[in-house]
Design a protein around this motif. Structure first.
Motif, PDB file in Angstrom:
ATOM      1  N   ASN A 100      -4.749 -82.175 -14.704  1.00  0.00           N
ATOM      2  CA  ASN A 100      -4.574 -82.200 -13.253  1.00  0.00           C
ATOM      3  C   ASN A 100      -5.843 -82.622 -12.526  1.00  0.00           C
ATOM      4  O   ASN A 100      -5.779 -83.087 -11.387  1.00  0.00           O
ATOM      5  N   ASP A 101      -6.988 -82.459 -13.172  1.00  0.00           N
ATOM      6  CA  ASP A 101      -8.234 -82.959 -12.584  1.00  0.00           C
ATOM      7  C   ASP A 101      -8.182 -84.477 -12.448  1.00  0.00           C
ATOM      8  O   ASP A 101      -8.837 -85.067 -11.578  1.00  0.00           O
ATOM      9  N   LEU A 102      -7.399 -85.126 -13.323  1.00  0.00           N
ATOM     10  CA  LEU A 102      -7.290 -86.589 -13.327  1.00  0.00           C
ATOM     11  C   LEU A 102      -5.998 -87.076 -12.674  1.00  0.00           C
ATOM     12  O   LEU A 102      -5.763 -88.287 -12.625  1.00  0.00           O
ATOM     13  N   GLY A 103      -5.150 -86.164 -12.193  1.00  0.00           N
ATOM     14  CA  GLY A 103      -3.876 -86.576 -11.622  1.00  0.00           C
ATOM     15  C   GLY A 103      -2.957 -87.211 -12.645  1.00  0.00           C
ATOM     16  O   GLY A 103      -2.112 -88.042 -12.311  1.00  0.00           O
ATOM     17  N   TYR A 104      -3.102 -86.825 -13.905  1.00  0.00           N
ATOM     18  CA  TYR A 104      -2.425 -87.482 -15.026  1.00  0.00           C
ATOM     19  C   TYR A 104      -0.899 -87.425 -14.909  1.00  0.00           C
ATOM     20  O   TYR A 104      -0.226 -88.448 -14.768  1.00  0.00           O
ATOM     21  N   ILE A 105      -0.325 -86.240 -14.937  1.00  0.00           N
ATOM     22  CA  ILE A 105       1.129 -86.103 -14.928  1.00  0.00           C
ATOM     23  C   ILE A 105       1.694 -86.335 -13.528  1.00  0.00           C
ATOM     24  O   ILE A 105       2.783 -86.894 -13.368  1.00  0.00           O
ATOM     25  N   GLY A 106       0.959 -85.938 -12.497  1.00  0.00           N
ATOM     26  CA  GLY A 106       1.427 -86.150 -11.133  1.00  0.00           C
ATOM     27  C   GLY A 106       1.674 -87.617 -10.821  1.00  0.00           C
ATOM     28  O   GLY A 106       2.658 -87.977 -10.167  1.00  0.00           O
ATOM     29  N   TRP A 131       6.833 -99.709  -1.914  1.00  0.00           N
ATOM     30  CA  TRP A 131       5.561 -99.527  -1.199  1.00  0.00           C
ATOM     31  C   TRP A 131       4.838 -98.292  -1.740  1.00  0.00           C
ATOM     32  O   TRP A 131       3.640 -98.328  -2.001  1.00  0.00           O
ATOM     33  N   VAL A 132       5.612 -97.200  -1.951  1.00  0.00           N
ATOM     34  CA  VAL A 132       5.018 -95.985  -2.497  1.00  0.00           C
ATOM     35  C   VAL A 132       4.488 -96.242  -3.903  1.00  0.00           C
ATOM     36  O   VAL A 132       3.359 -95.883  -4.241  1.00  0.00           O
ATOM     37  N   ARG A 133       5.309 -96.888  -4.716  1.00  0.00           N
ATOM     38  CA  ARG A 133       4.910 -97.114  -6.099  1.00  0.00           C
ATOM     39  C   ARG A 133       3.672 -97.988  -6.183  1.00  0.00           C
ATOM     40  O   ARG A 133       2.832 -97.820  -7.063  1.00  0.00           O
ATOM     41  N   GLY A 134       3.549 -98.939  -5.276  1.00  0.00           N
ATOM     42  CA  GLY A 134       2.380 -99.812  -5.281  1.00  0.00           C
ATOM     43  C   GLY A 134       1.089 -99.069  -5.021  1.00  0.00           C
ATOM     44  O   GLY A 134       0.004 -99.588  -5.302  1.00  0.00           O
ATOM     45  N   ARG A 135       1.220 -97.849  -4.477  1.00  0.00           N
ATOM     46  CA  ARG A 135       0.032 -97.042  -4.183  1.00  0.00           C
ATOM     47  C   ARG A 135      -0.180 -95.919  -5.185  1.00  0.00           C
ATOM     48  O   ARG A 135      -1.069 -95.102  -5.022  1.00  0.00           O
ATOM     49  N   VAL A 136       0.644 -95.877  -6.208  1.00  0.00           N
ATOM     50  CA  VAL A 136       0.472 -94.916  -7.297  1.00  0.00           C
ATOM     51  C   VAL A 136      -0.371 -95.555  -8.391  1.00  0.00           C
ATOM     52  O   VAL A 136      -0.013 -96.602  -8.919  1.00  0.00           O
ATOM     53  N   SER A 137      -1.489 -94.951  -8.692  1.00  0.00           N
ATOM     54  CA  SER A 137      -2.348 -95.472  -9.744  1.00  0.00           C
ATOM     55  C   SER A 137      -2.329 -94.519 -10.933  1.00  0.00           C
ATOM     56  O   SER A 137      -2.524 -93.311 -10.775  1.00  0.00           O
ATOM     57  N   LEU A 138      -2.073 -95.065 -12.107  1.00  0.00           N
ATOM     58  CA  LEU A 138      -2.090 -94.267 -13.328  1.00  0.00           C
ATOM     59  C   LEU A 138      -3.387 -94.456 -14.094  1.00  0.00           C
ATOM     60  O   LEU A 138      -3.545 -93.928 -15.187  1.00  0.00           O
ATOM     61  N   GLU A 139      -4.304 -95.193 -13.480  1.00  0.00           N
ATOM     62  CA  GLU A 139      -5.582 -95.467 -14.130  1.00  0.00           C
ATOM     63  C   GLU A 139      -6.642 -94.512 -13.601  1.00  0.00           C
ATOM     64  O   GLU A 139      -6.628 -94.132 -12.426  1.00  0.00           O
ATOM     65  N   VAL A 140      -7.562 -94.102 -14.448  1.00  0.00           N
ATOM     66  CA  VAL A 140      -8.644 -93.219 -14.034  1.00  0.00           C
ATOM     67  C   VAL A 140      -9.976 -93.904 -14.301  1.00  0.00           C
ATOM     68  O   VAL A 140     -10.092 -94.720 -15.216  1.00  0.00           O
ATOM     69  N   TYR A 173      -3.365 -82.045 -24.891  1.00  0.00           N
ATOM     70  CA  TYR A 173      -2.030 -82.334 -24.367  1.00  0.00           C
ATOM     71  C   TYR A 173      -1.170 -83.108 -25.366  1.00  0.00           C
ATOM     72  O   TYR A 173      -1.637 -84.066 -25.988  1.00  0.00           O
ATOM     73  N   LEU A 174       0.085 -82.716 -25.478  1.00  0.00           N
ATOM     74  CA  LEU A 174       1.037 -83.547 -26.200  1.00  0.00           C
ATOM     75  C   LEU A 174       1.133 -84.908 -25.511  1.00  0.00           C
ATOM     76  O   LEU A 174       1.111 -84.983 -24.279  1.00  0.00           O
ATOM     77  N   PRO A 175       1.256 -86.004 -26.262  1.00  0.00           N
ATOM     78  CA  PRO A 175       1.292 -87.328 -25.634  1.00  0.00           C
ATOM     79  C   PRO A 175       2.636 -87.632 -24.978  1.00  0.00           C
ATOM     80  O   PRO A 175       3.695 -87.344 -25.536  1.00  0.00           O
ATOM     81  N   VAL A 176       2.569 -88.205 -23.786  1.00  0.00           N
ATOM     82  CA  VAL A 176       3.769 -88.650 -23.081  1.00  0.00           C
ATOM     83  C   VAL A 176       4.258 -89.972 -23.653  1.00  0.00           C
ATOM     84  O   VAL A 176       5.457 -90.261 -23.665  1.00  0.00           O
ATOM     85  N   GLN A 199      -1.874 -98.084 -19.083  1.00  0.00           N
ATOM     86  CA  GLN A 199      -2.745 -97.180 -18.333  1.00  0.00           C
ATOM     87  C   GLN A 199      -2.531 -95.732 -18.759  1.00  0.00           C
ATOM     88  O   GLN A 199      -3.491 -94.973 -18.943  1.00  0.00           O
ATOM     89  N   VAL A 200      -1.275 -95.339 -18.934  1.00  0.00           N
ATOM     90  CA  VAL A 200      -0.958 -93.973 -19.352  1.00  0.00           C
ATOM     91  C   VAL A 200      -1.547 -93.690 -20.727  1.00  0.00           C
ATOM     92  O   VAL A 200      -2.139 -92.630 -20.975  1.00  0.00           O
TER      93      VAL A 200
END
Length: 285
Positions: A100-106, A131-140, A173-176, A199-200
């Motif tokens: 959650n520190d990285l916003g991983y699952i969120g 538009w929402v999805r374009g602002r979701v980043s799965l990269e850290v 963490y178990l891998p998604v 990215q995930v």
């Protein structure tokens, strides 16, 4: 073993010993019946409860869905800091926190929700979802990973200070996204583009490395659920993690991208097997 080694050895994890489980949702087990604490999203069949049952331990489970390392150390929303549950008499501590520190699952859940909206709703709603999805980043970025690593190390160090003779285990963490998911990305159960999947996968690898580093730097032990679960992603015949199962608002819907009961059982088994090996001797104070 010398007298000095005996004096500094970890306390045996025997029947009746005190066990404290620390962590976020991958420890708490939201969506796995029975839920024993709804506010925390904590299951009575998460890995901690299964380990405690298998080894006849006295369990204090303070895992809390959504928890960050700061919540573990400082508390959240009127809930005491999880680390305070560890005492000098504790014989076993498990730690699963940092994602959650990285916003991983969120980030994964947000991407799935946007994809579902884009496919099911009208044209205007589809545009809004894109538009929402374009602002979701799965990269850290590297700085975020280093900060999480330092914070995770601090959690391990605090557990070691509070219970010097305990066995402190970082359980990652178990891998998604495992071997089956990397071969293809069929929607809607895993609604990720090939780029998002990369990215995930990269974030999961960085998080696993952070667990290993935190364990080493804090003098703790490591249980690699991330490695054991590679063939058990949401698209595998025996999934240990859910995929994106649909509406988050549907009653009884699975919590997306979280351990299944089979996954929790597998992690519990890994921990029990790990504990069969003798713990490391602690350095003299």
């Amino acid at each position: 073993m010398t007298q000095a080694d005996e004096a500094n050895a970890t306390r045996p994890v025997t029947a009746g010993a005190h066990y404290v489980a620390i962590g976020s949702s991958f420890a708490a087990g939201p969506g796995i019946a029975p839920i024993v604490d709804r506010r925390a999203g904590r299951s009575g069949r998460n890995y901690a409860h299964q380990v405690a049952g298998a080894l006849s331990l006295r369990l204090t489970d303070v895992s809390f869905s959504g928890a960050t390392t700061a919540d573990v150390m400082e508390g959240r929303r009127g809930t005491p800091a999880q680390i305070e549950a560890v005492t000098s008499g504790t014989a076993l501590v498990t730690i699963t926190v940092g994602g959650n520190d990285l916003g991983y699952i969120g980030g994964l859940i947000a991407a799935g929700a946007a994809d579902a909206a884009a496919r099911r709703l009208g044209r205007i709603s589809r545009r809004a979802a894109r538009w929402v999805r374009g602002r979701v980043s799965l990269e850290v970025d590297g700085q975020s990973v280093e900060a999480a690593e330092r914070a995770m190390t601090a959690v391990g160090q605090a557990a070691r200070r509070r219970a010097p003779a305990a066995r402190v285990l970082f359980v990652d963490y178990l891998p998604v996204a495992g071997s089956h998911e990397r071969a293809g990305v069929p929607a809607p159960r895993l609604p990720l583009t090939p780029g998002e999947l990369r990215q995930v996968t990269r974030t999961a690898e960085l998080l696993s490395r952070a667990f290993a580093t935190a364990a080493e730097r804090s003098g703790s032990e490591l249980v690699r659920a991330s490695a054991a679960g590679l063939d058990h992603g949401p698209l595998s015949p025996d999934p240990w993690v859910t995929g994106y199962e649909g509406s988050l608002l549907r009653r009884g819907a699975a919590v997306p991208y979280h351990p299944t009961l089979a996954g929790m059982t597998a992690v519990a088994r890994l921990i029990v097997e790990h504990l069969r090996e003798p713990g490391p001797a602690q350095p003299a104070s």
